[in-house]
Design a protein around this motif. Structure first.
Motif, PDB file in Angstrom:
ATOM      1  N   PRO A  33      -0.738 -19.457 -29.422  1.00 17.60           N
ATOM      2  CA  PRO A  33      -2.083 -19.643 -28.916  1.00 17.60           C
ATOM      3  C   PRO A  33      -2.588 -21.041 -29.247  1.00 17.60           C
ATOM      4  O   PRO A  33      -2.297 -21.570 -30.301  1.00 17.60           O
ATOM      5  CB  PRO A  33      -2.911 -18.594 -29.648  1.00 17.60           C
ATOM      6  N   ASP A  37      -5.093 -19.272 -34.928  1.00 22.41           N
ATOM      7  CA  ASP A  37      -4.348 -18.022 -34.855  1.00 22.41           C
ATOM      8  C   ASP A  37      -5.222 -16.868 -34.389  1.00 22.41           C
ATOM      9  O   ASP A  37      -4.718 -15.834 -33.997  1.00 22.41           O
ATOM     10  CB  ASP A  37      -3.764 -17.668 -36.218  1.00 22.41           C
ATOM     11  N   LEU A  40      -7.360 -15.507 -28.678  1.00 26.16           N
ATOM     12  CA  LEU A  40      -6.659 -14.518 -27.886  1.00 26.16           C
ATOM     13  C   LEU A  40      -6.474 -15.069 -26.480  1.00 26.16           C
ATOM     14  O   LEU A  40      -7.212 -14.712 -25.569  1.00 26.16           O
ATOM     15  CB  LEU A  40      -7.433 -13.198 -27.852  1.00 26.16           C
ATOM     16  N   THR A  43      -6.871 -13.410 -22.507  1.00 22.34           N
ATOM     17  CA  THR A  43      -7.707 -12.225 -22.468  1.00 22.34           C
ATOM     18  C   THR A  43      -9.155 -12.633 -22.314  1.00 22.34           C
ATOM     19  O   THR A  43      -9.580 -13.669 -22.794  1.00 22.34           O
ATOM     20  CB  THR A  43      -7.560 -11.383 -23.753  1.00 22.34           C
ATOM     21  N   GLU A  56      -0.241 -11.572 -23.398  1.00 26.76           N
ATOM     22  CA  GLU A  56       0.335 -11.956 -24.680  1.00 26.76           C
ATOM     23  C   GLU A  56       1.867 -11.958 -24.643  1.00 26.76           C
ATOM     24  O   GLU A  56       2.515 -11.620 -25.621  1.00 26.76           O
ATOM     25  CB  GLU A  56      -0.169 -11.036 -25.792  1.00 26.76           C
ATOM     26  N   ASP A 106       7.561 -14.275 -34.266  1.00 27.53           N
ATOM     27  CA  ASP A 106       6.335 -14.698 -33.599  1.00 27.53           C
ATOM     28  C   ASP A 106       5.242 -13.637 -33.741  1.00 27.53           C
ATOM     29  O   ASP A 106       4.074 -13.962 -33.931  1.00 27.53           O
ATOM     30  CB  ASP A 106       6.615 -14.980 -32.120  1.00 27.53           C
ATOM     31  N   LEU A 107       5.634 -12.376 -33.673  1.00 32.47           N
ATOM     32  CA  LEU A 107       4.657 -11.290 -33.813  1.00 32.47           C
ATOM     33  C   LEU A 107       4.063 -11.281 -35.214  1.00 32.47           C
ATOM     34  O   LEU A 107       2.861 -11.053 -35.380  1.00 32.47           O
ATOM     35  CB  LEU A 107       5.324  -9.945 -33.505  1.00 32.47           C
ATOM     36  N   HIS A 110       1.516 -14.023 -35.394  1.00 34.25           N
ATOM     37  CA  HIS A 110       0.340 -13.829 -34.527  1.00 34.25           C
ATOM     38  C   HIS A 110       0.060 -12.338 -34.371  1.00 34.25           C
ATOM     39  O   HIS A 110       0.205 -11.762 -33.289  1.00 34.25           O
ATOM     40  CB  HIS A 110       0.566 -14.485 -33.168  1.00 34.25           C
ATOM     41  N   SER A 112      -2.576 -10.760 -34.126  1.00 30.24           N
ATOM     42  CA  SER A 112      -3.662 -10.423 -33.197  1.00 30.24           C
ATOM     43  C   SER A 112      -3.148 -10.144 -31.780  1.00 30.24           C
ATOM     44  O   SER A 112      -3.895  -9.621 -30.955  1.00 30.24           O
ATOM     45  CB  SER A 112      -4.696 -11.537 -33.168  1.00 30.24           C
ATOM     46  N   ARG A 113      -1.888 -10.480 -31.512  1.00 25.51           N
ATOM     47  CA  ARG A 113      -1.312 -10.171 -30.193  1.00 25.51           C
ATOM     48  C   ARG A 113      -1.371  -8.669 -29.914  1.00 25.51           C
ATOM     49  O   ARG A 113      -1.621  -8.257 -28.770  1.00 25.51           O
ATOM     50  CB  ARG A 113       0.139 -10.641 -30.104  1.00 25.51           C
ATOM     51  N   ALA A 116      -4.777  -7.806 -28.718  1.00 33.04           N
ATOM     52  CA  ALA A 116      -5.008  -8.284 -27.347  1.00 33.04           C
ATOM     53  C   ALA A 116      -4.281  -7.402 -26.332  1.00 33.04           C
ATOM     54  O   ALA A 116      -4.844  -7.053 -25.287  1.00 33.04           O
ATOM     55  CB  ALA A 116      -4.555  -9.732 -27.214  1.00 33.04           C
ATOM     56  N   ILE A 117      -3.056  -7.021 -26.645  1.00 29.32           N
ATOM     57  CA  ILE A 117      -2.267  -6.174 -25.732  1.00 29.32           C
ATOM     58  C   ILE A 117      -2.943  -4.819 -25.552  1.00 29.32           C
ATOM     59  O   ILE A 117      -3.120  -4.346 -24.425  1.00 29.32           O
ATOM     60  CB  ILE A 117      -0.823  -6.013 -26.251  1.00 29.32           C
TER      61      ILE A 117
END
Length: 145
Positions: A33, A37, A40, A43, A56, A106-107, A110, A112-113, A116-117
């Protein structure tokens, strides 16, 4: 006392799964992003239309799978203590990521992915999980993520 051992073993197993899946992943990481961090990207807070649009870095089918996996666990999370439920959340997210080729490194960077998903694809399931686990957002319930 035995429930604590169970919870520790459960969370430990989820962490091992997450690390193992992250090491085995050969997919390219999703774009980071821009900004911080906590941003989002992609979104707007409104639910996304069902289709093939990525949110995401995951497809609509992958997002639907995460939503259905979480929905299947909601009753368990309501029944058990939030601490044990958070272990279940970690297991659901780790298993989903491993099965769908999501880059675990990566997950983890981040978290917060996941918020967002789920906000874009199943806001009601996300809200149910937040209530059952007594957390402000899903990222707060992810250990090592």
């Amino acid at each position: 006392m035995s429930y604590r051992r169970f919870a520790i073993a459960f969370v430990g197993a989820a962490a091992v799964l997450a690390v193992t899946a992250g090491c085995a992943s050969d997919t390219a990481p999703a774009p980071a992003p821009s900004g911080s961090d906590h941003a989002l990207p992609g979104t707007t807070g409104a639910p996304a239309a069902t289709g093939t649009a990525d949110v995401e870095g995951v497809t609509a089918a992958q997002a639907a799978k995460l939503c259905s996996d979480m929905q299947a666990q909601l009753q368990n999370w309501r029944t058990y203590t939030p601490t044990i439920g958070k272990g279940g959340l970690n297991t659901v997210v780790g298993t989903w990521a491993a099965q769908n080729g999501v880059n675990m490194i990566d997950l983890i960077a981040h978290k917060s992915r996941i918020d967002a998903i789920t906000q874009a694809n199943c806001a009601d399931v996300r809200q149910g999980a937040l209530y059952a686990l007594e957390i402000p957002d899903l990222a707060a319930g992810l250990i090592g993520f």
